[in-house]
Design a protein around this motif. Structure first.
Motif, short mmCIF file in Angstrom:
data_model
loop_
_atom_site.label_atom_id
_atom_site.label_comp_id
_atom_site.label_asym_id
_atom_site.label_seq_id
_atom_site.Cartn_x
_atom_site.Cartn_y
_atom_site.Cartn_z
N LYS A 1 -18.30 -30.86 -14.86
CA LYS A 1 -19.75 -30.96 -14.82
C LYS A 1 -20.36 -30.39 -16.10
CE LYS A 1 -23.79 -29.78 -12.01
NZ LYS A 1 -24.28 -29.08 -10.79
N LYS A 2 -19.82 -29.23 -16.51
CA LYS A 2 -20.30 -28.61 -17.75
C LYS A 2 -20.01 -29.52 -18.94
CE LYS A 2 -19.86 -24.35 -20.47
NZ LYS A 2 -19.19 -23.04 -20.56
N TYR A 3 -18.80 -30.07 -18.94
CA TYR A 3 -18.38 -30.98 -20.01
C TYR A 3 -19.28 -32.22 -20.02
CZ TYR A 3 -15.23 -34.30 -22.40
OH TYR A 3 -14.69 -35.23 -23.23
N ARG A 4 -19.57 -32.76 -18.81
CA ARG A 4 -20.42 -33.94 -18.71
C ARG A 4 -21.83 -33.62 -19.16
NH1 ARG A 4 -19.94 -34.53 -13.76
NH2 ARG A 4 -17.95 -35.64 -13.84
N THR A 5 -22.32 -32.44 -18.78
CA THR A 5 -23.67 -32.04 -19.19
C THR A 5 -23.77 -31.90 -20.70
OG1 THR A 5 -24.01 -30.86 -17.10
CG2 THR A 5 -25.46 -30.27 -18.94
#
Length: 682
Positions: A194-198
């Motif tokens: 999620k952090k990577y996607r954000t």
């Protein structure tokens, strides 16, 4: 104190076999816990599912799961259900040495404690919270390492739990520990993703991944925006698609070097062609994507849009080139202007002598025709000096508001009769195209451009001249070294042979020509450049060999009203007044004196301003008119004008120069001078 092993062991360490019914329940429980790991959304869901599953075979009204962070030495309670105490009672106070939970973690052994033992623990400050009747604590281990505990207790029923319940919890503890660890990994991975996607979705740089065949498998919003293409059209598309129509494309070869393993990463600049055929500039860093066996599976790239940077660099480069050209032409212009000025003085002497001789000859005299031919040669020489002065930005400069379209039509009328194989078209987007220019000079510009275009189409062709109003913004004005605002744009486009790349940067240089016959002085376009610059305009050229050339001129647009010319015929005036001619060139004063005398005037000459002032002082008779050269040693024409004007505000003065009426001469005219005469004059 830390509880010793005997104090936390259940009354019997012998583990008897579980009853058949409980054994069946245990098998079902283990299966349900395993399934809970799969279906639960997160750790909180998993803890709740574990509580519910175990609660189906035991009374777990009070139940908690505690986790232990060995590095931080911290005990946390991610799941806590108690009818009396709250989680907050424990969190701030619990350590390994002051609570039951800490004892289980330290000794890595299950405990079954009754009220008597629990009260002793309270008195010895190794129990926190309300004292229950029973307390069961089971360590949760992964590969022998305690990661936490699960515990249950009873406040009112001392017989609520027995050895079977203890052994049941022991039997499922490893499964629960594994379930928690797995869900922790999943949640950490999900959080990381999620952090990577954000990061990918919010970063301004473009990010993409492609497989070994070159198909894009992933692209973030910034990348799609750079490509001006929605994500559904980007993913699955071969990256090469965006390099269409670009001849200087090195990306595929560079990517192949990564796929082949020749390079692990690289950085380079490249261009992309978009849907609207526009080209954008990028810089990117690219590296290989490898699997767990280090096999190359594709390429990932981080891309930055540097179009504005590239445009700024090109703009700066053009600005520097233009500045260098302007400085070079300014130096040459100064030289050319000086030569033209001196040459005009010589022509003045020659023309004047011819006029004097002609005045005494009958038109039938055999020498009269020869003198007329000499005059035509002088006129050609004067035109040449006019071109030099135009290039030097020092030609005659009579500004007035004119309709640019009319000047174009007049220029076409001059050129068209001699160029019948050429079709000249006009495209005027506005009938009232008003500019403030020297009409004669602008006509020279257009005639030169038309002649140049026609010489590029010896077998015939088409010249298209167009005008339109445009607005030049601050950025464009900075590049062109002009003032922002409204302009009239003139384009002169031909279908000729074009100009080669090596020559196009030199066409405005004086004396540069590609005419092999030697019929050109190479001053035409230099004059064009000088005149346009002198009118605070801009001129540029674009050309493609064997396709044609287009000159673009920008001239400041004007809102002034056009005043019709007063074209009354010029009459030669005779008289008896006294005229003082001041010039430092003897050939000018000699011939000028004779020409003035021929008209009946009394002519007096002076070779300098100081001599002129002395003549005025020594003469009793008034000087009726002064003709003053602009450029003289010791005292300039401007200084002499001011001295004369201060002595007699009504004095009549004409300025004379081989240069132009522009600059200092124009300022003197505005201060009260009666007029200006451009050399050579007759």
């Amino acid at each position: 104190m830390t509880p010793n092993q005997s104090s936390i062991n259940p009354k019997s360490n012998t583990q008897s076999p579980l009853p058949q019914r409980r054994a069946e329940q245990l098998n079902q429980t283990l299966f349900k816990i395993s399934n809970a790991v799969r279906v639960s959304r997160n750790l909180d869901d998993l803890y709740g599912s574990i509580h519910q599953i175990l609660g189906e075979i035991m009374d777990l009204t009070n139940f908690f799961i505690a986790l232990y962070d060995k590095e931080a030495g911290r005990i946390s309670f991610p799941y806590f259900r108690d009818i009396y105490d709250a989680e907050e009672v424990y969190c701030d106070e619990l350590r390994l040495d002051n609570c039951l939970t800490g004892g289980v973690i330290q000794n890595a052994m299950p405990v079954f404690l009754r009220k008597e033992e629990l009260e002793r623990r309270r008195d010895s400050k190794t129990l926190v919270g309300t004292v229950p009747e029973l307390w069961l604590g089971i360590p949760l281990k992964i590969k022998g390492e305690v990661i936490g505990i699960m515990a249950t207790l009873s406040y009112h029923d001392a017989d609520l739990f027995d050895q079977i319940d203890l052994h049941t919890l022991i039997s499922v503890s490893d499964q629960i520990a594994l379930a928690i660890e797995r869900k922790q990994y999943e949640q950490a991975l999900s959080s990381s993703e999620k952090k990577y996607r954000t990061i990918l979705e919010t970063m301004v740089e473009g990010y993409f991944e492609q497989d070994q065949e070159g198909r894009i498998t992933m692209a973030n919003p910034a990348m799609c925006k750079m490509l001006d293409t929605p994500v559904e059209e980007v993913v699955g598309t071969r990256f090469e698609k965006f390099f269409a129509n670009l001849e200087t494309n090195t990306i595929p070869n560079a990517f192949q070097n990564i796929i082949n393993g020749d390079k692990t990463n690289l950085s380079l600049e490249f261009e992309l062609s978009l849907k609207d055929d526009s080209v954008r500039y990028f810089e990117g860093t690219f590296s290989s994507i490898r699997d767990e066996n280090h096999t190359i599976k594709g390429i990932r790239g981080i891309v930055r849009n540097i179009t504005e940077k590239k445009i700024a660099e090109k703009t700066q480069k053009r600005f520097e080139e233009k500045l260098q050209q302007s400085q070079r032409l300014e130096s040459l212009g100064t030289l050319a202007g000086g030569v033209a000025h001196d040459f005009n003085n010589l022509l003045m002497g020659i023309q004047g002598r011819i006029s004097i001789i002609q005045a005494d000859l009958d038109e039938q005299h055999p020498h009269f025709t020869q003198l007329a031919r000499m005059e035509s040669y002088i006129e050609k020489a004067s035109n040449l000096t006019s071109q030099l002065l135009g290039f030097a930005r020092g030609g005659k400069y009579e500004i007035k508001a004119v309709n640019l379209n009319h000047i174009i039509e007049n220029s076409i009328a001059i050129v068209q009769p001699a160029k019948k194989a050429i079709e000249i078209r006009t495209v005027f987007k506005d009938n009232q195209s008003v500019v403030e220019v020297d009409e004669n000079q602008l006509e020279q510009v257009l005639v030169n451009l038309l002649l140049n275009a026609s010489q590029a189409m010896l077998q015939g062709g088409t010249i298209t001249i167009g005008t339109e109003k445009i607005t030049v913004d601050d950025n464009s004005a900075a590049v062109k070294s002009i003032i922002p605002g409204p302009y009239l744009q003139v384009t002169v486009e031909d279908t000729g042979v074009g100009i080669s790349e090596k020559n196009i940067g030199k066409i405005f240089d004086p004396f540069f020509t590609t005419n092999p016959s030697g019929g050109s002085t190479g001053l035409g376009l230099a004059m064009v450049y000088g005149i346009i610059e002198n009118h605070h305009g801009f001129i540029s050229v674009e050309s493609t060999v064997n396709e044609g050339t287009c000159f673009t001129i920008l001239l400041p647009s004007s809102q002034k009203k056009i005043v019709p010319d007063d074209k009354r015929p010029i009459e030669t005036q005779t008289g008896t007044d006294t005229i003082l001619l001041v010039d430092d060139e003897p050939m000018v004063t000699e011939v000028g004196k004779e020409m003035i005398s021929m008209l009946g005037y009394e002519a007096v000459t002076a070779s300098s301003g100081l001599e002129a002032l002395k003549i005025i002082k020594d003469r009793d008779k008034k000087i009726d008119l002064f003709i003053i050269d602009m450029i003289m040693p010791q005292m300039s024409g401007g200084e002499l004008f001011d001295r004369l004007k201060s002595s007699d505000p009504d004095v009549k003065i004409l300025l004379s120069s081989g240069y132009s009426i522009d600059g200092e001469a124009r300022e003197i005219i505005n201060r009260g001078c009666k007029g200006f005469i451009q050399k050579p004059f007759t």
